[in-house]
Write an enzyme that holds these catalytic residues in place. Sequence first.
Site, PDB file in Angstrom:
ATOM      1  N   GLU A   1       0.868  -1.168   0.000  1.00 13.25           N
ATOM      2  CA  GLU A   1       0.000   0.000   0.000  1.00 13.25           C
ATOM      3  C   GLU A   1       0.914   1.231   0.000  1.00 13.25           C
ATOM      4  OE1 GLU A   1      -2.784   0.354   3.247  1.00 13.25           O
ATOM      5  OE2 GLU A   1      -3.556   2.224   2.415  1.00 13.25           O
TER       6      GLU A   1
ATOM      7  N   ARG B   1       5.163 -13.382   9.437  1.00 12.04           N
ATOM      8  CA  ARG B   1       5.791 -12.062   9.330  1.00 12.04           C
ATOM      9  C   ARG B   1       7.180 -12.091   9.931  1.00 12.04           C
ATOM     10  NH1 ARG B   1       2.242  -7.717   8.852  1.00 12.04           N
ATOM     11  NH2 ARG B   1       3.755  -6.203   9.554  1.00 12.04           N
TER      12      ARG B   1
ATOM     13  N   LYS C   1       4.203   0.703   9.635  1.00  6.92           N
ATOM     14  CA  LYS C   1       4.338   1.945   8.867  1.00  6.92           C
ATOM     15  C   LYS C   1       3.729   3.123   9.617  1.00  6.92           C
ATOM     16  CE  LYS C   1       2.982   0.040   4.942  1.00  6.92           C
ATOM     17  NZ  LYS C   1       2.397  -0.079   3.608  1.00  6.92           N
TER      18      LYS C   1
HETATM   19  P1  ATP Z   1       2.619  -2.290   7.881  1.00  2.00           P
HETATM   20  O1  ATP Z   1       2.219  -3.095   9.070  1.00  2.00           O
HETATM   21  O2  ATP Z   1       4.015  -1.815   7.925  1.00  2.00           O
HETATM   22  O3  ATP Z   1       1.646  -1.199   7.547  1.00  2.00           O
HETATM   23  P2  ATP Z   1       1.403  -3.775   5.785  1.00  2.00           P
HETATM   24  O4  ATP Z   1       1.366  -5.254   5.725  1.00  2.00           O
HETATM   25  O5  ATP Z   1       0.132  -3.093   6.092  1.00  2.00           O
HETATM   26  O6  ATP Z   1       2.601  -3.339   6.711  1.00  2.00           O
HETATM   27  P3  ATP Z   1       1.595  -3.462   2.982  1.00  2.00           P
HETATM   28  O7  ATP Z   1       2.054  -2.302   2.207  1.00  2.00           O
HETATM   29  O8  ATP Z   1       0.185  -3.902   2.855  1.00  2.00           O
HETATM   30  O9  ATP Z   1       1.949  -3.146   4.473  1.00  2.00           O
HETATM   31  O10 ATP Z   1       2.565  -4.702   2.734  1.00  2.00           O
HETATM   32  C1  ATP Z   1       2.862  -5.209   1.470  1.00  2.00           C
HETATM   33  C2  ATP Z   1       3.262  -6.645   1.611  1.00  2.00           C
HETATM   34  O11 ATP Z   1       4.367  -6.775   2.486  1.00  2.00           O
HETATM   35  C3  ATP Z   1       2.126  -7.468   2.181  1.00  2.00           C
HETATM   36  O12 ATP Z   1       1.943  -8.595   1.353  1.00  2.00           O
HETATM   37  C4  ATP Z   1       2.590  -7.850   3.547  1.00  2.00           C
HETATM   38  O13 ATP Z   1       2.143  -9.122   3.864  1.00  2.00           O
HETATM   39  C5  ATP Z   1       4.111  -7.798   3.423  1.00  2.00           C
HETATM   40  N1  ATP Z   1       4.714  -7.462   4.703  1.00  2.00           N
HETATM   41  C6  ATP Z   1       4.521  -6.342   5.429  1.00  2.00           C
HETATM   42  N2  ATP Z   1       5.183  -6.403   6.597  1.00  2.00           N
HETATM   43  C7  ATP Z   1       5.814  -7.606   6.617  1.00  2.00           C
HETATM   44  C8  ATP Z   1       6.667  -8.271   7.560  1.00  2.00           C
HETATM   45  N3  ATP Z   1       6.984  -7.706   8.721  1.00  2.00           N
HETATM   46  N4  ATP Z   1       7.129  -9.487   7.237  1.00  2.00           N
HETATM   47  C9  ATP Z   1       6.828 -10.046   6.055  1.00  2.00           C
HETATM   48  N5  ATP Z   1       6.035  -9.485   5.129  1.00  2.00           N
HETATM   49  C10 ATP Z   1       5.532  -8.274   5.397  1.00  2.00           C
HETATM   50 MG    MG Z   2      -1.489  -3.869   4.392  1.00  2.00          MG
END
Ligand code: ATP
Ligand code: MG
Length: 561
Positions: free
Chosen positions: A41, A267, A277
């Site tokens: 995102e 994760r 984020k």
């Molecule tokens: P945040 O918690 O930082 O907002 P998010 O998962 O909401 O992270 P996205 O931009 O939706 O952020 O993430 C894009 C991809 O990265 C998703 O497929 C998510 O599963 C993966 N991702 C995000 N954080 C992790 C993590 N700590 N370990 C592994 N994969 C991750």
């Molecule tokens: Mg997300």
Amino acid sequence: MRICMSQSESPSSTNFLRAIIQQDLAENKNDGRVLTRFPPEPNGYLHIGHARSIWLNFSLAEEFGGQCNLRFDDTNPEKESQEFIEAIKEDVRWLGYQWAGEPKFASSYFDQLYEWALHLIKDGKAYVCHLTPDQVREYRGWATEPGKPSPYRDRSVEENLAEFEKMRAGDYDEGVCSLRAKIDMASPNMNLRDPMLYRIRKVSHHQTGDKWCIYPMYDFAHGQEDALEGVTHSICTLEFQANRALYDWFIENLPVPARPRQYEFGRLNLNYTVTSKRKLKQLVDDNVVSGWDDPRMPTVSGMRRRGFSARAIRNFCASIPVSGKGNSDVDVAQLESAIRDDLNTVAPRAMCVMNPLKVVISDLPADHCELLQAPYHPDQEMGMRDIPFTREILIDAADFKEEYSKKFKKKFTPGKRIRLRNAYVIEAQDYEKDAEGKVTQVNAVLVPNTLGVDPEDGDKPKGVVHWVSADKGVKAEIRLYDRLFSHPNPDAGDEDFKSHLNPNSFEVVTAVAEPSLVAAKPEDCFQFEREGYFVADRYDHNEQKMVFNKTIGLRDTWSNK
Ligand code: ATP
Ligand code: MG
């Protein structure tokens, strides 16, 4: 769980997703195609957790001759921006990956998703609900208690089509109503209790401008986008496991061109690190750090500015087993160690004195300037550099002691000898102090014939110190960075995560560096002998002003804290 793996252990042997893809290929599923995707995102910069997901999606595709899409999940326009889109593209490329074709956007499917919303309404499988968001929550019930049907659940298809059109046309304010799927208010899976499909948001979108004032929910967009793109293996993190039933419901109830399948993995969580984020944004907005790419940030651009190489980050990601059962809680020391291992082999050596103390070698003539040669690297073929050796040199003040003691026997002391790294042995005679009692100068003599060999009289020095010529050395701004948080789990407890910031994570000193460093280009990395690994700052280092960021010390100083 702290994960330790031996160097010889192949990461692929601990990756259950590989086995699934191998099996699918053996059965010729998806006509033998492999297409994965990384779907960020654009509401912030990528961090180390994303790097792990990028590594996983791109390396699986690469290994099986497939491709990986980059798709911006831009269904939340208020929090998103073009700046984040550009930063994400740059970071993925810097990490060493190239996505298939053009980047994709959830927003480019808004027309199709809208058509599919109409399709569900016409099938009697979606309705416009005029409950407020709070009421919707209340009606949803609890895990142990079934929900209550919305009073709008049984609206006719015609009424729903008319109401949805009013939503689209902007006749309703935000929060007044929403489009919901009609699934099962008693389902034990809360995701199936008539989830929201569309909500009203009267904001411009960075890609579609003012075309829409209703936006699809992430859950309604995600699986269908995978289907439209022909993604074969939709890989996401474990928290979306319970959403899979909903994604599958959409796929079953819509005329989608393909049936993607979702797989979840754990994760990556790092101790001493925050990877949400939202929280990283808070650090930026509150000026706790200088920006998303502050060298202390766990963002890809922060790590890059800190001097971590893309190769080292990829190696680190590959060293952690891919689990389908639990999250991977990893000690940040494991990341730091991957950085050291990488820099140890690639970083040229140099000398830089952080806290200079003048040493006058009184038996050398005032204009003495001898060019000594030193290898750039002890093991790798990197050639030699010239180091000017002059009558006045600088050593680190911490390497001199006024009095000899057993504890400091490797230090320079009157009457004792020290080896100058890559140069001669010298012997201290006396020293001078200022009014405050601070040592300002050490007077020494050269022990003859000691370039690379021990003194002939057998009185070997105990220690080796780094040094630079006082008049040929060049001033450098050194930014000393350390871990941003001093607590292993900064965002776990009840306190504000910012109360766990490490007050000593940033310090600037003016150092004196050997003149060969003048040739350093931004992002060149070095080992400053005895000090650690440093990188020429990507933005602020130039020919007029040397600026180096400390990447990491030579040893882990946190494990004994
Ligand atoms: P945040 O918690 O930082 O907002 P998010 O998962 O909401 O992270 P996205 O931009 O939706 O952020 O993430 C894009 C991809 O990265 C998703 O497929 C998510 O599963 C993966 N991702 C995000 N954080 C992790 C993590 N700590 N370990 C592994 N994969 C991750
Ligand atoms: Mg997300």
